[in-house]
Design an enzyme around this catalytic site. Structure first.
Site, PDB file in Angstrom:
ATOM      1  NE  ARG A 106      -2.597   0.304   3.384  1.00  0.00           N
ATOM      2  CZ  ARG A 106      -2.287   0.826   4.474  1.00  0.00           C
ATOM      3  NH1 ARG A 106      -1.805   1.995   4.409  1.00  0.00           N
ATOM      4  NH2 ARG A 106      -2.441  -0.242   5.211  1.00  0.00           N
TER       5      ARG A 106
ATOM      6  CE1 TYR B  41     -17.017  10.329 -16.126  1.00  0.00           C
ATOM      7  CE2 TYR B  41     -16.038  10.462 -13.851  1.00  0.00           C
ATOM      8  CZ  TYR B  41     -17.134   9.691 -14.792  1.00  0.00           C
ATOM      9  OH  TYR B  41     -17.556   8.489 -14.213  1.00  0.00           O
TER      10      TYR B  41
ATOM     11  CE  LYS C 190     -12.292   6.790 -19.021  1.00  0.00           C
ATOM     12  NZ  LYS C 190     -12.393   7.812 -17.759  1.00  0.00           N
TER      13      LYS C 190
ATOM     14  CG  ASP D   4      -9.747  15.456 -15.428  1.00  0.00           C
ATOM     15  OD1 ASP D   4      -8.641  14.939 -16.461  1.00  0.00           O
ATOM     16  OD2 ASP D   4     -10.525  15.280 -15.066  1.00  0.00           O
TER      17      ASP D   4
HETATM   18  C1  LIG Z   1     -12.014  13.412 -17.706  1.00  0.00           C
HETATM   19  C2  LIG Z   1     -12.278  12.541 -16.185  1.00  0.00           C
HETATM   20  N1  LIG Z   1     -11.607  12.872 -15.180  1.00  0.00           N
HETATM   21  C3  LIG Z   1     -11.726  12.031 -14.657  1.00  0.00           C
HETATM   22  C4  LIG Z   1     -12.510  10.471 -14.803  1.00  0.00           C
HETATM   23  C5  LIG Z   1     -13.200   8.989 -13.514  1.00  0.00           C
HETATM   24  O1  LIG Z   1     -11.604   8.526 -13.829  1.00  0.00           O
HETATM   25  P1  LIG Z   1     -11.789   7.294 -13.399  1.00  0.00           P
HETATM   26  O2  LIG Z   1     -13.087   6.330 -14.509  1.00  0.00           O
HETATM   27  O3  LIG Z   1     -10.821   5.797 -13.812  1.00  0.00           O
HETATM   28  O4  LIG Z   1     -12.117   6.789 -11.851  1.00  0.00           O
HETATM   29  C6  LIG Z   1     -13.214  10.593 -16.054  1.00  0.00           C
HETATM   30  C7  LIG Z   1     -13.985   9.149 -16.384  1.00  0.00           C
HETATM   31  O5  LIG Z   1     -14.468   8.904 -17.353  1.00  0.00           O
HETATM   32  C8  LIG Z   1     -12.836  11.205 -17.274  1.00  0.00           C
HETATM   33  O6  LIG Z   1     -13.747  11.067 -18.402  1.00  0.00           O
END
Ligand SMILES: Cc1ncc(COP(=O)(O)O)c(C=O)c1O
Length: 381
Positions: free
Chosen positions: A47, A99, A196, A171
């Site tokens: 961890r 998101y 992604k 992000d």
């Molecule tokens: C722009 C963006 N940020 C964060 C996330 C969250 O990521 P995760 O699904 O890996 O938890 C996503 C998921 O689709 C996303 O598209």
């Protein structure tokens, strides 16, 4: 080292015992000690750290031009560790288009912990500055945004956050470090859903944070270690493998994305196309400035009819594109934000920011462009 070399070699070295070129998957929870508190090597418990995760974390730091990378069990686990830097009564200013899961975490988890969130259009820098007060601790930006492909000027926002001594997190999931390097533009934290483009093959859920400042990196690692959202060794291996072809894949995503956006913008059934590479895009100037090397593979559009049923019928008919949540993999995906990725955003909020019920989001993959365009054409017919 140039970016296209960093994706393969950045932070990487041969494994010490065997010379293995790829890091082994260290599928272990714990590590032997010679005397209490004296581990054989530098690891004690997975961890806290695991060698396969370390290899990935060093690659992440390298490709984002940071000094410390942290790999998480998901993108949301990464965001969650940033939120753990905050205390009740702190305020966060976040982009109004995010998101859905990020919005849900802010509005339905951390708001109840006494943290106040302001959701604003970050292209209005005066509005952004006017919301900053002595309680503001963090500015959270997604650019391009999911799903409306809005952009925020990272460099301009960083100037403001530096002036007011606030943390600034970006992000970078949609752009990837191949196209955009937030830390170089003045951000403090880069976050990724590594699920992604970094992973790139739709076979793993993972997240990442990268920072330049060592003390901030230590605080984030403490939050991760203390609450446990770490990435397992096999998943770390998969993301690391994905990163090795990131530059090749994103180049093709950009080429195909631009062609799909061009095709859709000329199609009689389509009303509006949201793609930062189009001259008609509201933030094309920001895109040219900060998205070096291309505009990505994400394309969103609406129908002339404005009807949800047209979006649904289109999504039921695509064949090369797969109707599915997520994005950034080699295969093309199509998504209906209203009923899928952004269903957790309240309907009034969706309407307010422009996520209409006829909106379709495409993650354009790396297949042959002729097959992709033919698929879109037949589904639109
Ligand atoms: C722009 C963006 N940020 C964060 C996330 C969250 O990521 P995760 O699904 O890996 O938890 C996503 C998921 O689709 C996303 O598209």
């Amino acid at each position: 080292m140039k970016f296209n070399t960093k994706t393969i070699h950045g932070g990487q070295h041969h494994e010490k015992v065997t010379g293995s070129v790829m890091p082994p998957v260290f599928q272990t929870s714990t590590y032997a000690q010679t005397s209490p508190g004296k581990p054989v090597g530098e690891y004690e418990y997975s961890r806290a750290a695991n060698p396969t995760r370390t290899a990935l974390e060093e690659a992440l730091a390298s490709i984002e031009n940071g000094t410390r990378g942290l790999a998480f069990a998901s993108g949301l686990a990464a965001t969650d560790s940033v939120m753990k830097l905050l205390k009740p009564n702190d305020e966060v200013i976040a982009m109004d288009d995010l998101y859905g899961g990020t919005y849900r975490m802010f509005a339905r988890i951390y708001q109840d912990f006494g943290i106040k969130f302001h959701f604003v259009d970050m292209t209005d820098l005066q509005k952004l500055e006017s919301l900053m007060n002595e309680n503001t601790k963090l500015v959270w930006v997604e650019t391009p945004t999911n799903p409306l492909m809005k952009l925020a000027d990272i460099e301009a926002i960083a100037k403001l956050t530096k002036k007011k001594n606030l943390l600034f997190a970006v992000d970078n999931t949609f752009a990837t470090p191949y196209l955009q390097k937030p830390l170089d533009l003045g951000a403090d934290i880069v976050m990724h859903s590594a699920t992604k483009y970094l992973g790139g093959h739709s076979d793993v859920i993972a997240g990442a944070l990268v920072v330049k400042d060592a003390a901030l990196g230590e605080k984030l690692h403490f939050a991760q270690f203390a609450t446990g959202g770490t990435l397992g060794p096999m998943d770390s291996y998969l993301v690391l493998r994905g990163i090795k072809t990131l530059h090749l894949r994103v180049q093709r995503h950009c080429e195909n994305g631009a062609k799909v956006a061009d095709f859709l913008s000329k199609h009689p059934a389509i009303k509006r196309v949201y793609y930062p590479g189009l001259e008609t895009h509201q933030h094309h100037d920001i895109a040219k400035k900060q998205m070096i090397g291309g505009f990505g593979g994400m394309v969103t559009f609406t129908f002339n009819s404005g009807k949800q049923e047209d979006a649904v019928r289109f999504l039921e008919r695509v064949k090369v594109f797969t109707l599915a949540e997520s994005l950034g993999g080699v295969e093309s995906l199509a998504n209906h934000p209203t009923s899928m990725t952004h269903a957790s955003v309240p309907a009034e909020k969706r309407a307010e920011i422009g996520i209409t019920d006829d909106l379709v989001r495409l993650s354009v993959g790396v297949e042959d462009i002729d097959d992709l365009l033919a698929d879109l054409e037949q589904a639109l017919q």
